[in-house]
Design an enzyme around this catalytic site. Structure first.
Site, PDB file in Angstrom:
ATOM      1  N   LYS A 141     -16.828  23.805 -44.409  1.00  0.00           N
ATOM      2  CA  LYS A 141     -16.257  24.622 -43.394  1.00  0.00           C
ATOM      3  C   LYS A 141     -16.434  26.453 -43.534  1.00  0.00           C
ATOM      4  O   LYS A 141     -16.587  26.586 -44.815  1.00  0.00           O
ATOM      5  CB  LYS A 141     -14.805  24.517 -43.229  1.00  0.00           C
ATOM      6  CG  LYS A 141     -13.965  24.791 -44.343  1.00  0.00           C
ATOM      7  CD  LYS A 141     -13.476  26.354 -44.437  1.00  0.00           C
ATOM      8  CE  LYS A 141     -12.708  26.462 -45.560  1.00  0.00           C
ATOM      9  NZ  LYS A 141     -12.679  28.077 -45.955  1.00  0.00           N
ATOM     10  N   ASP A 170      -6.357  22.591 -46.865  1.00  0.00           N
ATOM     11  CA  ASP A 170      -7.471  22.473 -45.992  1.00  0.00           C
ATOM     12  C   ASP A 170      -7.847  21.091 -45.292  1.00  0.00           C
ATOM     13  O   ASP A 170      -8.771  20.935 -44.671  1.00  0.00           O
ATOM     14  CB  ASP A 170      -8.829  23.234 -46.620  1.00  0.00           C
ATOM     15  CG  ASP A 170      -8.697  24.607 -46.394  1.00  0.00           C
ATOM     16  OD1 ASP A 170      -8.076  25.274 -45.712  1.00  0.00           O
ATOM     17  OD2 ASP A 170      -9.295  25.228 -47.337  1.00  0.00           O
TER      18      ASP A 170
END
Length: 290
Positions: free
Chosen positions: A10, A136
């Site tokens: 990401k 995350d």
């Protein structure tokens, strides 16, 4: 039985830190999106009850420090699974890079073992479990593009940004996320405009996305690691539309709208940085999961 699962990296289009919480974590607001740079996870059932991590990358821990190991252990304990599993990690995402590689490996392990062990859990349930592993992991369970709040575990889905190239450059250093947060002085940062970023994504306004992007952790990392600032300056000079550090760094990414600029930027960065990648943004969540 074996199962292959993709674990994409990401980037943070916006990263804001609001305050330090009583539990020691920080309250954050982040706009994140997945990119087409991914680890590949192979899950294989074992006759013994052991959880085994297999990787050719010497920087990947093969014990309880590994987030994929923690994901498998959490599922085994929560659902009284008596079988073991071998988790082979083909590492393509740089380690300790601000790209959520370890978190994505854990999320892929949760999704894969949910199928392998026939647990029947929804993505929402898997994301709740992921929040117990790392900040995350919840986002990585879903993939796509999202606003993350709280510690990072409160996820609101967003449409994908306009399609473009992503240039990534990581210097040959690692950065401690905990240390960067410790050094962060919230009285001295410029907070990114998260609502404007969300609106720009909804309107598919690439130029506005580039204008309002920001990362409050960047100033801390740049001051302590001049290599990161050098990469950022060079990427700007070569003509990327947006240049920003991802997470706590040290990876710097550039968004590039037009193919004509891509090769020039890529070749220029390869002149002084070994780990340079040119990949695409990943679009919808469904695309990410396939």
């Amino acid at each position: 039985m074996k199962l292959l699962v993709k674990a994409p990296a990401k980037i943070n289009l916006s990263l804001d830190v609001l305050r330090r919480r009583e539990d020691g974590y920080h309250e954050v607001e982040m706009v994140m999106t997945t990119i087409d740079l991914a680890d590949h996870i192979e899950l294989s059932e074992r006759s013994s009850r052991e959880i085994e991590i297999v990787s050719q990358n010497r920087f990947v821990p093969d014990d309880k420090r590994n987030l994929a190991y923690q994901a498998a252990q959490l599922l085994r304990e929560r659902f009284q699974i008596k079988r073991g599993v071998s988790i082979a990690i083909n590492k393509m995402i740089p380690v300790a890079a601000g790209l959520a590689g370890g978190s994505s490996d854990a999320a892929a392990t949760l999704r894969g073992l949910n199928e392998l062990w026939k647990l029947g859990l929804s993505l929402d349930q898997l994301a709740q479990l992921g929040a117990e592993i790392g900040s995350d992991v919840s986002f990585c369970v879903y993939g796509g593009t999202a606003l993350a709040k709280g510690r990072g575990e409160k996820i609101t889905r967003l449409p994908p940004p306009p399609n473009c190239w992503v240039i990534l450059a990581k210097p040959s250093i690692g950065v401690s996320t905990a240390e960067i947060y410790r050094q962060l002085n919230l009285n001295q940062v410029v907070h990114p405009d998260i609502p404007s970023m969300i609106e720009a994504i909804r309107r598919q306004d690439f130029q506005q996305i580039c204008r309002v992007a920001g990362n409050v952790l960047e100033s801390v990392t740049l001051s302590g690691y001049p290599q990161v600032k050098q990469i950022k300056d060079q990427m700007k000079r070569f003509g990327a539309d947006l240049v920003l550090m991802s997470g706590s760094g040290p990876t710097v990414f550039g968004l590039v709208r037009y193919d004509s600029r891509l090769q020039r930027i890529y070749n220029g960065l390869r002149g002084f940085c070994d780990q340079v990648y040119a990949v695409r943004l990943i679009g919808e969540r469904e695309q990410y999961l396939n």
